[in-house]
Design an enzyme around this catalytic site. Structure first.
Site, short mmCIF file in Angstrom:
data_model
loop_
_atom_site.label_atom_id
_atom_site.label_comp_id
_atom_site.label_asym_id
_atom_site.label_seq_id
_atom_site.Cartn_x
_atom_site.Cartn_y
_atom_site.Cartn_z
N GLU A 1 57.70 30.93 37.94
CA GLU A 1 56.49 31.88 37.47
C GLU A 1 56.77 33.16 37.12
O GLU A 1 57.99 33.58 37.33
CB GLU A 1 55.64 31.94 38.96
CG GLU A 1 55.33 30.52 39.60
CD GLU A 1 54.32 30.56 40.92
OE1 GLU A 1 53.51 30.06 40.96
OE2 GLU A 1 55.02 31.62 41.76
N ARG B 1 51.92 29.16 32.67
CA ARG B 1 50.97 30.51 33.05
C ARG B 1 51.97 31.57 33.10
O ARG B 1 53.14 31.60 32.89
CB ARG B 1 50.48 30.07 34.31
CG ARG B 1 51.40 29.83 35.44
CD ARG B 1 50.64 29.97 36.95
NE ARG B 1 51.65 29.64 37.93
CZ ARG B 1 51.61 28.27 38.65
NH1 ARG B 1 51.35 27.38 37.95
NH2 ARG B 1 52.45 28.19 39.67
N ASP B 2 51.09 32.47 33.27
CA ASP B 2 51.95 34.22 33.69
C ASP B 2 52.31 34.82 32.54
O ASP B 2 53.70 35.09 32.36
CB ASP B 2 53.03 34.00 34.88
CG ASP B 2 52.28 33.40 35.91
OD1 ASP B 2 51.08 33.17 36.08
OD2 ASP B 2 52.99 32.94 37.10
N TRP C 1 55.05 33.57 49.79
CA TRP C 1 54.00 32.55 49.79
C TRP C 1 54.14 31.74 50.99
O TRP C 1 53.20 31.25 51.44
CB TRP C 1 53.91 31.71 48.57
CG TRP C 1 53.30 32.29 47.23
CD1 TRP C 1 53.66 32.73 46.19
CD2 TRP C 1 51.80 32.63 47.40
NE1 TRP C 1 52.99 33.27 45.38
CE2 TRP C 1 51.67 33.29 46.14
CE3 TRP C 1 50.74 32.65 48.19
CZ2 TRP C 1 50.51 33.65 45.47
CZ3 TRP C 1 49.48 32.88 47.82
CH2 TRP C 1 49.42 33.42 46.45
N PHE D 1 44.19 34.50 36.44
CA PHE D 1 45.53 34.48 37.08
C PHE D 1 46.54 35.30 36.30
O PHE D 1 45.82 36.15 35.42
CB PHE D 1 46.16 32.77 36.64
CG PHE D 1 45.93 31.87 37.97
CD1 PHE D 1 44.73 32.09 38.66
CD2 PHE D 1 46.67 30.82 37.90
CE1 PHE D 1 44.51 31.33 39.89
CE2 PHE D 1 46.68 30.04 39.41
CZ PHE D 1 45.30 30.07 40.13
N GLN E 1 46.30 40.56 41.10
CA GLN E 1 45.54 39.47 41.62
C GLN E 1 44.83 39.79 42.78
O GLN E 1 45.43 40.61 43.69
CB GLN E 1 46.54 38.25 41.92
CG GLN E 1 47.37 37.66 40.29
CD GLN E 1 46.40 36.61 39.90
OE1 GLN E 1 46.32 35.42 40.30
NE2 GLN E 1 45.78 37.23 38.90
N TRP F 1 43.65 34.02 49.92
CA TRP F 1 43.83 33.66 48.36
C TRP F 1 42.33 33.03 48.05
O TRP F 1 42.06 32.24 48.86
CB TRP F 1 44.96 32.94 47.97
CG TRP F 1 45.17 32.65 46.51
CD1 TRP F 1 45.59 33.56 45.59
CD2 TRP F 1 44.62 31.73 45.80
NE1 TRP F 1 45.81 33.21 44.41
CE2 TRP F 1 45.08 32.01 44.40
CE3 TRP F 1 43.72 30.77 45.84
CZ2 TRP F 1 44.72 31.30 43.27
CZ3 TRP F 1 43.41 29.77 44.89
CH2 TRP F 1 43.79 30.32 43.47
N ASN G 1 47.64 39.51 45.59
CA ASN G 1 49.14 39.00 45.27
C ASN G 1 49.72 39.60 44.14
O ASN G 1 49.76 40.79 44.03
CB ASN G 1 49.33 37.57 45.40
CG ASN G 1 48.12 36.71 44.49
OD1 ASN G 1 47.28 36.59 44.57
ND2 ASN G 1 48.73 35.89 43.56
N ASP G 2 50.20 38.98 43.12
CA ASP G 2 51.04 39.55 42.11
C ASP G 2 50.27 40.76 41.55
O ASP G 2 49.19 41.00 40.95
CB ASP G 2 51.04 38.67 40.90
CG ASP G 2 51.27 36.95 41.29
OD1 ASP G 2 51.58 36.92 42.49
OD2 ASP G 2 51.38 36.25 40.51
N TRP H 1 42.34 40.89 49.53
CA TRP H 1 43.47 40.09 49.25
C TRP H 1 44.25 40.50 47.85
O TRP H 1 43.35 40.55 46.97
CB TRP H 1 43.01 38.58 49.03
CG TRP H 1 44.40 37.92 48.58
CD1 TRP H 1 44.64 37.49 47.10
CD2 TRP H 1 45.58 36.97 49.28
NE1 TRP H 1 45.57 36.76 46.84
CE2 TRP H 1 46.22 36.66 48.13
CE3 TRP H 1 45.62 37.24 50.44
CZ2 TRP H 1 47.43 35.80 48.62
CZ3 TRP H 1 47.01 36.45 50.94
CH2 TRP H 1 47.62 35.78 49.87
C1 FRU Z 1 52.54 33.63 41.76
C2 FRU Z 1 51.36 33.07 41.15
C3 FRU Z 1 51.01 32.97 39.70
C4 FRU Z 1 49.76 32.76 39.47
C5 FRU Z 1 49.20 33.64 40.42
C6 FRU Z 1 47.69 32.94 40.82
O1 FRU Z 1 52.48 34.32 42.87
O2 FRU Z 1 51.39 31.66 41.71
O3 FRU Z 1 52.16 32.00 39.00
O4 FRU Z 1 49.36 33.16 38.14
O5 FRU Z 1 50.00 33.74 41.62
O6 FRU Z 1 47.29 33.73 41.96
#
Ligand code: FRU
Length: 493
Positions: free
Chosen positions: A230, A178-179, A312, A104, A64, A72, A47-48, A45
């Site tokens: 985010e 976050r982020d 998402w 994250f 990620q 996830w 993501n970001d 998997w």
């Molecule tokens: C965005 C997010 C971020 C977070 C991450 C978690 O896609 O939700 O805000 O840090 O993914 O995987």
């Protein structure tokens, strides 16, 4: 009786082995739907995109990553490097979850002046600034389970040491905190952190990346608020000799075509606070499948953007087997003005030429017999009529990309594109406005095995969409438009 049971078991065993062998015999990176000109992890998997930084001629891409499954899970930072933004080499995992939580999203900087003191023996530290997400605190319904932390590398990102003083920025009691995206603000010789704090952005500053001071907030009452804010980013861009600041804010849900999307603001930043020129909501990409996009740090005047090519709404359900999700093509950002308003446009990075095949076809009337697996198509559009390009296969599955004159909008229709019912929000027609009034224009389409990126009016309108036909699209049909160039692309793997 016994013999026939044994026979049955034997047959079952043989067919299982054949199935397993068939799965294994697919070369890595060549499975069904595997993007051939986009980054995706070899397995599992993602993501970001995270920690994107250019250092000593290498582009680093962290992401990620959940290394134990294709949905996830507890987040790690995967790592890949590239010399040209196209060909990626996946390296071992950079950051693992620890007692403070999952790793994250976040950013990475080159600390050239060793402000952090992490540098040793003259070695410049790479410093990652990320969110520690504590699942226990989340479960206990606390509101301070996301905090910002540091890790550094003295060997060009190959190994990382987490800072003993983590977290460096403690949560004041905001669930979504976050982020962090950190940049060097040269004018005042300090670091600036842009942080997503639920429904607004909070800016912090620091002399050394370790101690942070709150400077200001932005956005509670402006922009799109259909979901949580985010993955932000802040950077300058110039137009006609004037410098503006662009603030990127990813939003989920609440995008223009449902689910996740990237909005931005243009304005001024004085080292403390950001002021938008106008409060109109702008989208960097109107398609359903660009999210969490931010830019590389340490790339000089070039601003190179990369997004996660998913949403998402259905990212956990898309029908790939070995890995799940990929990144967009890296894009170069710049400003333009249309009818008195400033906007950001994006075009594929010029490095795309490194994968272009020599046998570019300049076609005016004759279409190729077979659509190459991955290609870049340039089309000439006449905006006085409806027009479209349809990609299809023999099963009648099709993807339609076009321009709707009555709406003055571009669209991507994937309602009949193949597998669409694995999630309820996948089947949709996405629309995007046009930011030009010329009668003719050029559209660029970057087509890969399971994605298309539309760059209309030279990047003024951008749309990204993924799709999953049961057999590759091989045919092209055109309605009222002309292909001026079709460039087959070499696979990157
Ligand atoms: C965005 C997010 C971020 C977070 C991450 C978690 O896609 O939700 O805000 O840090 O993914 O995987």
């Amino acid at each position: 009786m016994k013999t026939s049971t044994n026979l049955l078991l034997l047959l079952l065993g043989i067919s299982f082995c054949q199935f397993a062998n068939a799965q294994e015999s697919v070369k890595p990176y060549h499975e069904q739907y595997r993007p051939q000109v986009h980054f995706s992890p070899k397995a599992h998997w993602t993501n970001d995109p995270n920690g994107m930084v250019h250092f000593k001629g290498t582009y680093h891409l962290f992401f990620q990553y959940y290394p134990s499954g294709t949905t996830w899970g507890p987040m790690h930072w995967g790592h890949a490097i590239s010399k040209d933004l196209l060909h990626w080499n996946e390296l071992p995992i950079a950051l693992y979850p620890d007692s403070l939580g999952y790793i994250f999203s976040g950013s990475a900087v080159v600390d050239s002046n060793n402000t952090s003191g992490f540098g040793k023996n003259g070695k410049t530290p790479l410093v990652a600034i990320f969110t520690h997400h504590d699942p226990k605190g989340e479960k206990a319904q606390k509101d301070n389970f996301q905090n910002e932390s540091l890790a550094y590398s003295l060997d060009e990102g190959r190994t990382w040491t987490k800072y003993a003083g983590n977290p460096v920025l403690k949560n004041p009691g905001i669930r979504d905190f976050r982020d962090p995206k950190v940049m060097w603000y040269a004018k005042e010789k300090k670091w600036v952190m842009t942080l997503a704090t639920k429904d607004h952005i909070t800016f912090y500053s620091s002399p050394d990346l370790k101690s942070w001071k709150k400077e200001s907030e932005f956005g509670k009452e402006v922009g799109a608020h259909g979901g949580v804010w985010e993955c932000p980013d802040l950077f300058p861009l110039s137009l006609n000799g004037k410098t503006y600041w662009v603030l990127i804010v990813n939003l989920n849900p609440g995008g223009p075509n449902g689910g996740s999307a990237t909005q931005y603001f243009i304005g001024q930043f004085d080292g403390k606070s950001f002021t938008a020129i106008d409060n109109k909501t702008q989208w960097l990409d109107y398609g359903p499948d660009e999210y969490a996009g931010i830019t590389w740090s340490n790339t000089g005047n070039r601003k190179i953007f990369l997004g996660w090519m998913s949403n998402w709404d259905y990212a956990n359900q898309v029908p790939t087997v070995k890995w799940r999700n990929a990144m967009t093509i890296p894009r170069e950002l710049s400003l333009f003005e249309f009818e008195g308003t400033l906007y950001v446009k994006s075009t594929p990075v010029k490095e795309l030429r490194f994968v272009e095949q020599k046998k570019t076809q300049s076609i005016v009337s004759k279409l190729p017999e077979r659509l190459p697996g991955q290609c870049f198509v340039r089309l000439n559009v006449d905006h006085s009529v409806d027009c479209s390009i349809t990609l299809s296969n023999q099963k009648g599955e099709k993807l339609i990309i076009g321009y709707d004159k009555s709406k003055d909008q571009y669209f991507i229709d994937r309602t009949k594109s193949g597998k669409v019912d694995f999630a309820k929000n996948f089947s949709r027609i996405a629309y995007a406005p046009r930011f030009s009034k010329t009668k003719e224009s050029e559209i660029g389409l970057l087509i890969d095995r399971s994605s298309v990126e539309l760059f209309a009016d030279r990047g003024r309108t951008v749309m990204t969409s993924i799709f999953f036909p049961s057999a590759p699209y091989e045919h092209i049909d055109l309605k009222s438009l002309r292909i001026t160039q079709l460039i087959p692309l070499n696979g990157i793997w």
